[in-house]
Enzyme design. Structure first.
Site, PDB file in Angstrom:
ATOM      1  N   SER A   1       5.848  -1.514   4.206  1.00  0.00           N
ATOM      2  CA  SER A   1       5.031  -0.818   3.217  1.00  0.00           C
ATOM      3  C   SER A   1       4.025  -1.850   2.722  1.00  0.00           C
ATOM      4  O   SER A   1       4.389  -2.940   2.299  1.00  0.00           O
ATOM      5  CB  SER A   1       5.910  -0.319   2.075  1.00  0.00           C
ATOM      6  OG  SER A   1       5.077   0.024   0.995  1.00  0.00           O
TER       7      SER A   1
ATOM      8  N   ARG B   1      -3.651  -0.282 -10.467  1.00  0.00           N
ATOM      9  CA  ARG B   1      -3.079   0.997 -10.927  1.00  0.00           C
ATOM     10  C   ARG B   1      -3.759   1.586 -12.153  1.00  0.00           C
ATOM     11  O   ARG B   1      -4.070   2.775 -12.170  1.00  0.00           O
ATOM     12  CB  ARG B   1      -1.564   0.871 -11.147  1.00  0.00           C
ATOM     13  CG  ARG B   1      -0.815   0.439  -9.901  1.00  0.00           C
ATOM     14  CD  ARG B   1      -1.136   1.302  -8.706  1.00  0.00           C
ATOM     15  NE  ARG B   1      -0.599   0.717  -7.485  1.00  0.00           N
ATOM     16  CZ  ARG B   1      -0.948   1.067  -6.270  1.00  0.00           C
ATOM     17  NH1 ARG B   1      -1.858   2.001  -6.080  1.00  0.00           N
ATOM     18  NH2 ARG B   1      -0.420   0.492  -5.224  1.00  0.00           N
TER      19      ARG B   1
ATOM     20  N   ASP C   1       4.871   0.877  -9.566  1.00  0.00           N
ATOM     21  CA  ASP C   1       3.584   1.566  -9.606  1.00  0.00           C
ATOM     22  C   ASP C   1       3.653   2.911 -10.299  1.00  0.00           C
ATOM     23  O   ASP C   1       2.707   3.335 -10.955  1.00  0.00           O
ATOM     24  CB  ASP C   1       3.022   1.696  -8.186  1.00  0.00           C
ATOM     25  CG  ASP C   1       2.556   0.342  -7.675  1.00  0.00           C
ATOM     26  OD1 ASP C   1       2.096  -0.460  -8.516  1.00  0.00           O
ATOM     27  OD2 ASP C   1       2.662   0.081  -6.473  1.00  0.00           O
TER      28      ASP C   1
ATOM     29  N   ASP D   1       3.718   7.426   2.314  1.00  0.00           N
ATOM     30  CA  ASP D   1       4.203   8.247   1.197  1.00  0.00           C
ATOM     31  C   ASP D   1       3.208   9.336   0.801  1.00  0.00           C
ATOM     32  O   ASP D   1       3.575  10.505   0.652  1.00  0.00           O
ATOM     33  CB  ASP D   1       4.487   7.372  -0.046  1.00  0.00           C
ATOM     34  CG  ASP D   1       5.595   6.368   0.200  1.00  0.00           C
ATOM     35  OD1 ASP D   1       6.557   6.714   0.907  1.00  0.00           O
ATOM     36  OD2 ASP D   1       5.501   5.238  -0.328  1.00  0.00           O
TER      37      ASP D   1
HETATM   38  N1  ARG Z   1       5.771  -5.614  -5.987  1.00  0.00           N
HETATM   39  C1  ARG Z   1       4.395  -5.454  -6.212  1.00  0.00           C
HETATM   40  C2  ARG Z   1       4.121  -4.873  -7.567  1.00  0.00           C
HETATM   41  O1  ARG Z   1       4.980  -4.302  -8.145  1.00  0.00           O
HETATM   42  C3  ARG Z   1       3.719  -4.659  -5.124  1.00  0.00           C
HETATM   43  C4  ARG Z   1       4.114  -3.218  -5.027  1.00  0.00           C
HETATM   44  C5  ARG Z   1       3.553  -2.467  -3.831  1.00  0.00           C
HETATM   45  N2  ARG Z   1       3.972  -3.052  -2.601  1.00  0.00           N
HETATM   46  C6  ARG Z   1       3.885  -2.477  -1.404  1.00  0.00           C
HETATM   47  N3  ARG Z   1       4.211  -3.231  -0.398  1.00  0.00           N
HETATM   48  N4  ARG Z   1       3.524  -1.257  -1.207  1.00  0.00           N
HETATM   49  O2  ARG Z   1       3.040  -4.975  -8.074  1.00  0.00           O
END
Ligand code: ARG
Length: 393
Positions: A176, A95, A124, A15
């Protein structure tokens, strides 16, 4: 005219790789990347090379593993925070920390736009945006994935290939991935169909049960006021201890979970997680708490733990409530000092020993042997009064 610049939170993944040229095609003369090293597979050199090759004018990489560990993960551990029983919140802790440095860098460079490559239906974006807004409300946030025409991973890959952008052609095509020292989150590909067992190739940190060692491994974790300070008697910095534990527990297949979770934006999604070190530490920490905390504090702390996990998940890190819960939690940790022995075997974490000077477990009260000091005659009168409020006949 002054150049229009943006600071992009950059991970080196698909991304954010597509985001660099896209931002330059959509009004920005310069894209400056900021990468937090939170313990992912990319080295700083990798990130700088990939970022530059993708068109960034500068790539800042900052090693934030220790800050993540000390200011975020330790708090989460003291809280025993786990979202929906299966997610230790690894991505979620990262984050607000990334947001903090995005804001700092924007101030330093005098730039009023920050960007990220978070998906428009993910958590995120909420976490980053809320944190940036709380820290610096004037900053403008650009999130290309909410607007761009690259609506799927397939079209992003096509775009990246057309522009010869550096993407990893293997796993990035399928999954991902988000990784830091607290754990790894993996989604997309075959995982999107709930009927599929997570394919073995989607895991990367832990051993499959079929291949774990035939003999168990015993480890000792020492805590001081809720903070792990030593592994097998050797004093270690928390982030080093965690990374070492990831290796040990991962070898025994510990810490895999597969969760259908409730995202902030309302949808359910399926993600698999690996967090061998985190699960081991939470397990040990809870064992120690069980020995040193009275039952009312323990029970109330369970409620706080749930709330804490929700706040972290929902991107509300910089809020007064989270800080207030931390103050409560810190008070509960005053006696969480001692050593827990664990046995790791075929994906299991089993408690083997507990040793603490603050134990509320009194052997002379618990024993059924000759040393029993419990006044047995008191039981009858106690139960009479205890039952009284409930007697309807
Ligand atoms: N679901 C998790 C969260 O919201 C991880 C998000 C990112 N996951 C990823 N495979 N890029 O914290």
């Amino acid at each position: 005219m002054a150049k229009k610049k943006i600071i992009l939170a950059y991970s080196g993944g698909l991304d954010t790789t597509c985001a660099i040229p896209w931002l330059k095609e959509h009004g920005f003369d310069e894209v400056i990347c900021f990468s937090a090293n939170l313990g992912s597979e990319f080295t700083p050199e990798d990130l700088i090379r990939r970022g530059k090759a993708t068109g960034a004018s500068k790539v800042y990489v900052k090693d934030l593993r220790k800050e993540l560990a000390d200011d975020y993960l330790i708090r989460g551990l003291k809280a025993n925070a786990v979202y929906e029983d299966k997610y230790v919140l690894s991505t979620a802790y990262g984050r607000p920390l990334i947001a903090k440095y995005l804001v700092e860098l924007a101030r330093k460079e005098g730039i009023d736009h920050v960007g990220h490559g978070c998906s428009a239906k993910g958590n995120d974006q909420v976490r980053l945006d809320v944190a940036v807004k709380m820290l610096e409300p004037e900053l403008k946030i650009v999130a290309p994935l909410r607007y761009w025409e690259l609506g799927s991973r397939e079209s992003e890959i096509e775009y990246a290939e057309k522009k010869h952008l550096p993407i990893k052609l293997s796993k990035e095509k399928i999954y991902s991935i988000d990784q830091n020292i607290w754990g790894i989150a993996i989604e997309c590909g075959a995982l999107e169909d709930l009927r599929n067992e997570a394919p073995e190739d989607s895991y990367m940190l832990s051993q499959k049960l079929e291949a774990t060692p035939d003999t168990p491994e015993y480890i000792d974790i020492t805590f001081e006021k809720g903070v792990p300070t030593a592994l097998n008697g050797k004093n270690m910095d928390f982030s080093d201890l965690l990374e070492t534990l990831n290796g040990i527990a991962g070898k025994h297949g510990v810490g895999r979970t597969d969760l259908v979770e409730d995202r902030i934006v309302g949808i359910k999604s399926r993600e698999i997680y690996e967090a061998p070190g985190a699960w081991t530490l939470i397990h040990a920490h809870k064992e120690l708490e069980a020995a040193v905390l009275d039952r009312e504090t323990l029970a109330f702390k369970e409620v706080i733990s749930q709330k804490y996990a929700q706040l972290v998940y929902q991107g509300l890190w910089f809020t007064r409530l989270r800080k207030s819960l931390d103050a409560f939690i810190d008070k509960t940790q005053e006696h969480v000092t001692g050593t827990i022995g664990l046995k790791l075997f075929r994906g299991n974490i089993l408690v083997a020993s507990r040793d603490t000077e603050y134990s509320l477990y009194k052997m002379n009260l618990a024993t059924y042997g000759d040393e029993d000091a419990f006044v047995r005659e008191n039981a009858e009168a106690f139960i009479d009064l205890y039952a009284m409020p409930f007697l309807e006949k």
